[in-house]
Design an enzyme around this catalytic site. Sequence first.
Site, short mmCIF file in Angstrom:
data_model
loop_
_atom_site.label_atom_id
_atom_site.label_comp_id
_atom_site.label_asym_id
_atom_site.label_seq_id
_atom_site.Cartn_x
_atom_site.Cartn_y
_atom_site.Cartn_z
N ASP A 203 11.69 -11.37 -25.14
CA ASP A 203 12.59 -10.45 -24.45
C ASP A 203 11.87 -9.16 -24.09
OD1 ASP A 203 15.27 -8.99 -23.89
OD2 ASP A 203 15.93 -10.95 -24.59
N ASP A 212 19.10 -2.49 -39.18
CA ASP A 212 19.55 -3.87 -39.32
C ASP A 212 18.53 -4.89 -38.84
OD1 ASP A 212 22.01 -3.58 -40.54
OD2 ASP A 212 23.07 -3.23 -38.66
N HIS A 250 17.72 -4.36 -24.31
CA HIS A 250 18.17 -5.75 -24.28
C HIS A 250 17.62 -6.55 -25.46
CE1 HIS A 250 18.48 -9.91 -22.57
NE2 HIS A 250 19.55 -9.42 -21.95
N ASN A 340 24.30 -14.97 -15.22
CA ASN A 340 25.50 -14.16 -15.01
C ASN A 340 25.96 -14.12 -13.56
OD1 ASN A 340 25.37 -13.52 -17.74
ND2 ASN A 340 24.38 -11.55 -17.41
N GLY A 350 17.08 -21.71 -18.46
CA GLY A 350 18.32 -22.09 -19.11
C GLY A 350 18.92 -23.37 -18.58
N SER A 422 23.29 -13.50 -21.87
CA SER A 422 22.17 -13.10 -22.74
C SER A 422 22.65 -12.84 -24.15
CB SER A 422 21.52 -11.82 -22.20
OG SER A 422 20.71 -12.07 -21.10
#
Length: 549
Positions: A203, A212, A250, A340, A350, A422
């Site tokens: 990415d 986190d 992102h 999208n 994908g 995503s």
Amino acid sequence: MAPRRPSPVSLPVFAVVVCLLLASVFAPVVLGLSDGSVLETESADDAIVVDDALPTNGTTVEAVVRLEEATVPEGIGEAAAERRLETHAESTQESLLEHVRETDRLSVEETFWLTNAVLVEVDTGAVDYETFEQFGAVEAVHENFEVSIPEPPRRANTTGSVGSSGSTVGERNTTAGVAQVNAPAVWEEYDTRGEGVRVAVLDTGVDVSHPDIDLATDDPSDPTYPGGWAEFDASGQRVPRSTPHDTGTHGTHVSGTVAGGATSGTAIGVAPEAELLHGLVMSETSGSFAQVVAGMEWALRSDADVINLSLGATGAHPALIDPVRNARHSGAVVVGAVGNEGAGTSDSPGNVYETISVGAVDGVGTVPPFSGGQRLNRTDWNGSPADWDAPSSYVVPDVVAPGVAVTSAGPDGGYATIPGTSMATPHVSGTAALLLSAEPDATPDEIETALTETARVPENRVTERDVTTDDGDGRLDTRYGHGIVDASAAADALVAVRGSMDPTTVRSSDVDTTDDPNSTWPPVFAAGIALVGVTLTLALLARHRFGER
């Protein structure tokens, strides 16, 4: 009259014939070709396919030269598959690389093995693309085209808080998305949160200062640093001395959904104990074909079990088929966003058949208008590999997952709520990690089957129309695919299937001796001993016969 004795020369002649026959039988083994490999020969058809998008106006461009792909037999084993890909690329690229290095106005930028390709800088004012036709293994030349993160949906809520949660596990809350895929049930029932599984997110980068997020290795004092991190430039070359960072937001958000923690009191990650790897292949919003392939190669060499691709190029791009299917041959589960752009569209990789393609749903299980999905035909993939296993027609996405108002890690140690396929994709990657943690020996095919066959579709779903697939599954449509991912149901199904297997039955990939670099020697050694033994025996017999004369 005494019976006629056989000619004394008949036995030596017989010995020679037998030895020649044995040599012809065992030669392939001795030469290391027992795995079904064949010697490379140049194609009789020298024509190559040149991408129309490549400029010919005298500019200097980066062109991807594609060579014939290796054949990877079923059941060969993951390590053996990678070795086969690497050795095939090395052997078939050799003459091309030599030519490029010796030719003015041509230069080698990078080589690849996950798909058999070389990135070459070409001065189109001096060199024609057809110059590569002289190499029999070369099949096509195409541009180093752009791959990007899917365009954000127009209505995007970009501020978020983890204060509102989807469920409570013990005393810990989770985000709505984590709850919707039913991950907490797997945590409790199977006592796993993804331990022992490596997920590579490719990415825009990742902010490891976020409380986190932890990479597999993010401690500079660790001798393997930066083991969980790599950055690649547009040519697919690894950037030396790069340290973890995010060129946008992102990649941090996606990484948090895969394996984020719960320092705020709310768990944001589906598989919080999975080992997170991150490869920077996008600069802010876009990258290149070479960057993505380089990132996938790095992920495999880093022993990634799952590869998350929340990125793509709109349409059907056959150049991305081989990287995906070869990654799967190498044992990785490849998960990708469908895009999208709404109904009737999809993004590559994908939409590649071997990718687990992911669309989005909202909190009540409705597919939002922006989520992609369509029926793809083989004819849509102009230039696809002749041996591609895709059916004549298939539907994407395979499954859907939370992709509206998804809360995860954001900038400056905070949190952001963002929509998009995503954001749906890492929910599925995290779920795959949970399944592999519960059943470490499960194959990519078994993981995909568990995810798709247990996915649920709301009874009151609103879809354009049902689409009947090649396998007769009438409930599969271009909005939901098989349905919403259910981690708990998938884990139950996977464990039940693998638990029903005969424990004495070992998968072919477990016994494949080609996983051991020295494994070809036992059969070769045995064959050699047998050949020498037979030859010596026949020679002694022949000598004994001659001695009787």
